[in-house]
Enzyme design. Structure first.
Site, PDB file in Angstrom:
ATOM      1  N   THR A  82      58.593  49.320  20.219  1.00  0.00           N
ATOM      2  CA  THR A  82      59.036  48.719  18.959  1.00  0.00           C
ATOM      3  C   THR A  82      57.877  48.555  17.975  1.00  0.00           C
ATOM      4  OG1 THR A  82      59.787  46.604  18.052  1.00  0.00           O
ATOM      5  CG2 THR A  82      58.757  46.495  20.194  1.00  0.00           C
ATOM      6  N   ASP A  83      58.209  48.481  16.696  1.00  0.00           N
ATOM      7  CA  ASP A  83      57.174  48.198  15.683  1.00  0.00           C
ATOM      8  C   ASP A  83      56.697  46.748  15.755  1.00  0.00           C
ATOM      9  OD1 ASP A  83      59.458  46.940  14.652  1.00  0.00           O
ATOM     10  OD2 ASP A  83      59.360  47.889  12.678  1.00  0.00           O
ATOM     11  N   GLU A  84      57.431  45.896  16.498  1.00  0.00           N
ATOM     12  CA  GLU A  84      57.084  44.467  16.520  1.00  0.00           C
ATOM     13  C   GLU A  84      55.744  44.213  17.203  1.00  0.00           C
ATOM     14  OE1 GLU A  84      60.398  41.836  17.263  1.00  0.00           O
ATOM     15  OE2 GLU A  84      61.811  43.351  16.575  1.00  0.00           O
ATOM     16  N   TYR A 126      58.932  38.419  23.221  1.00  0.00           N
ATOM     17  CA  TYR A 126      59.471  39.785  23.292  1.00  0.00           C
ATOM     18  C   TYR A 126      58.405  40.806  22.915  1.00  0.00           C
ATOM     19  CZ  TYR A 126      61.730  44.053  21.588  1.00  0.00           C
ATOM     20  OH  TYR A 126      62.042  45.371  21.347  1.00  0.00           O
ATOM     21  N   SER A 165      55.584  41.102  25.349  1.00  0.00           N
ATOM     22  CA  SER A 165      55.910  41.828  26.588  1.00  0.00           C
ATOM     23  C   SER A 165      55.997  43.332  26.319  1.00  0.00           C
ATOM     24  CB  SER A 165      57.210  41.296  27.202  1.00  0.00           C
ATOM     25  OG  SER A 165      58.319  41.615  26.382  1.00  0.00           O
ATOM     26  N   LYS A 166      56.507  43.725  25.151  1.00  0.00           N
ATOM     27  CA  LYS A 166      56.557  45.160  24.827  1.00  0.00           C
ATOM     28  C   LYS A 166      55.131  45.689  24.617  1.00  0.00           C
ATOM     29  CE  LYS A 166      59.659  47.528  24.316  1.00  0.00           C
ATOM     30  NZ  LYS A 166      60.490  48.342  25.271  1.00  0.00           N
TER      31      LYS A 166
END
Ligand code: NAD
Ligand code: TYD
Length: 358
Positions: free
Chosen positions: A136-138, A162, A165-166
């Site tokens: 993800t971009d997050e 989240y 963790s990614k």
């Protein structure tokens, strides 16, 4: 015939990817979908392809080493496409541990099992095997200023459990590539929307609530910005990266479509009003008066914006679906799948909604 091991294929993006791949390759590929069927996994998403001879579903948890190793032992896997994850920021704020368990440990298990199956005695890997980690971009954090974008070189700066963790799982994939020359790619994509998205995420939640005349909860001032990509464009990008991308590289995937949350909600309301016929009783329920500002999300990232320059220059991928068209298709899909929405919002969803929003 290439054999794919897809993790999390019963979720939103995974099921759209499986549909896309069968539309594109037909009987030229085989897909094994491994999914634990958490609250977010739904085999109804795959009803129309479940009887194909070249599709197999395995119910298993990606943290279960023995189950994942057995899939590799019993099949000559050519491609892994790793979607399985806990994916909702609000849930990660309430219960971070399962995000570490699935997203970090689960990715470690997937990497280790693929490495064990693909590694040759001299430490190199069998020809043509590839692992793609969907991220993800997050992981890049939050942008404060207009004109700033996330590039593949932007330092990681995750804020939510989240995204942390990614980011950790991305780092593990990078470590496998750097240490073992493990044949992988990472893709970091912006917010997706489209069919089969679980109504805990902004767009399907607003569609579902608006059709029932329920409040439309807007966090904070509603001016947080996300870059929205139609899910089928993401599926196409993943396939193109895996087949045409350079191994060991990260590719950012984005929609060139930044919008404030409040704009998204207004567009959904307008599109619903256009699409509902005059005699449909839901038409009278859909109204901007339902918009309700609620307490902000803790640590709410202000703006995400991807620069998908590298994937365009190297691979020729660009987003194809304009938001206006994509949101119309999405809303039409939800109109036509009222039963799907009823099924996923019965039971546990009611408890989640009550705890989250009341
Ligand atoms: P989702 O929550 O809709 O689906 C996740 C799927 O993974 C579900 O089918 C679930 O049952 C399965 N799963 C969860 N834990 C598992 C476990 N321990 N073992 C096996 N299966 C498990 O998620 P999504 O929105 O489809 O996202 C898929 C991937 O794409 C995730 O890795 C996410 O981080 C990433 N991503 C999502 C977005 C987005 O906008 N949704 C954007 C960029 C990247
Ligand atoms: P979401 O769909 O959860 O995706 P993410 O947080 O991963 O970007 O949320 C998108 C944006 O919408 C985010 O800024 C939070 C906001 N939001 C609301 O304002 N109300 C809601 O009920 C939800 C679920 C999200």
């Amino acid at each position: 015939m290439r054999t794919y091991l897809v993790t999390g294929g019963a979720g939103f993006i995974g099921s759209n990817y499986i549909h896309y791949m069968f539309r594109k390759y037909g009987d030229e590929i085989k897909i094994i979908n491994v999914d634990a069927l958490t609250y977010a996994g739904n085999l109804e998403n795959l009803k129309d392809i479940e009887d194909r001879d070249n599709y197999v579903f395995v119910k298993a948890d990606i943290t279960d080493k023995a189950a994942i190793a057995a899939i590799f032992a019993e099949n000559d896997i050519d491609r892994v496409v790793h979607f399985a994850a806990e994916s909702h920021v609000d849930r990660s704020i309430k219960n971070p541990e399962v995000f570490v368990q699935t997203n970090v440990l689960g990715t470690a298990v997937m990497l280790n099992c693929a490495k064990a199956a693909w590694e040759l005695p001299d430490g190199s890997f069998k020809e043509g095997k590839k692992f793609l980690h969907v991220s993800t971009d997050e992981v890049y954090g939050s942008l404060e200023n207009e004109g700033e974008y996330f590039y593949e070189t932007t330092p990681y700066d995750p804020h939510s459990p989240y995204s942390a963790s990614k980011a950790s799982s991305d780092m593990l994939v990078k470590a496998y590539m750097d240490t073992y020359k493990f044949p992988a790619n990472i893709t970091n994509c912006s917010n997706n929307y489209g069919p089969y998205q679980f109504p805990e995420k902004l767009i399907p939640l607003i569609i579902n609530n608006a059709l029932q005349g329920r409040n439309l909860p807007v966090y904070g001032d509603g001016k947080n910005v996300r870059d929205w990509l139609y899910v089928e464009d993401h599926a196409k990008a993943i396939d193109m990266v895996q087949e045409q991308g350079r191994l060991f590289e990260t590719y950012n995937i984005g929609g060139h479509n930044e919008k404030q949350n409040i704009e998204i909600i207004e567009i959904i309301i307008e599109t619903l009003q256009e699409q509902l016929s005059e005699d449909d009783p839901r038409k009278a329920l859909v109204s901007k008066d339902l918009i309700t500002y609620v307490a902000d999300r803790k640590g709410h990232d202000r703006r995400y914006a991807i620069a998908p320059d590298k994937i365009k220059a190297e691979i020729g991928w660009e987003p194809e679906t304009m938001f206006k068209e994509g949101i119309k298709k999405t809303i039409k899909w939800y109109f036509e799948h009222e039963d799907w929405m009823k099924n996923v919002t019965s039971g546990d969803y009611q408890n989640y909604y009550a705890e989250m929003y009341q």
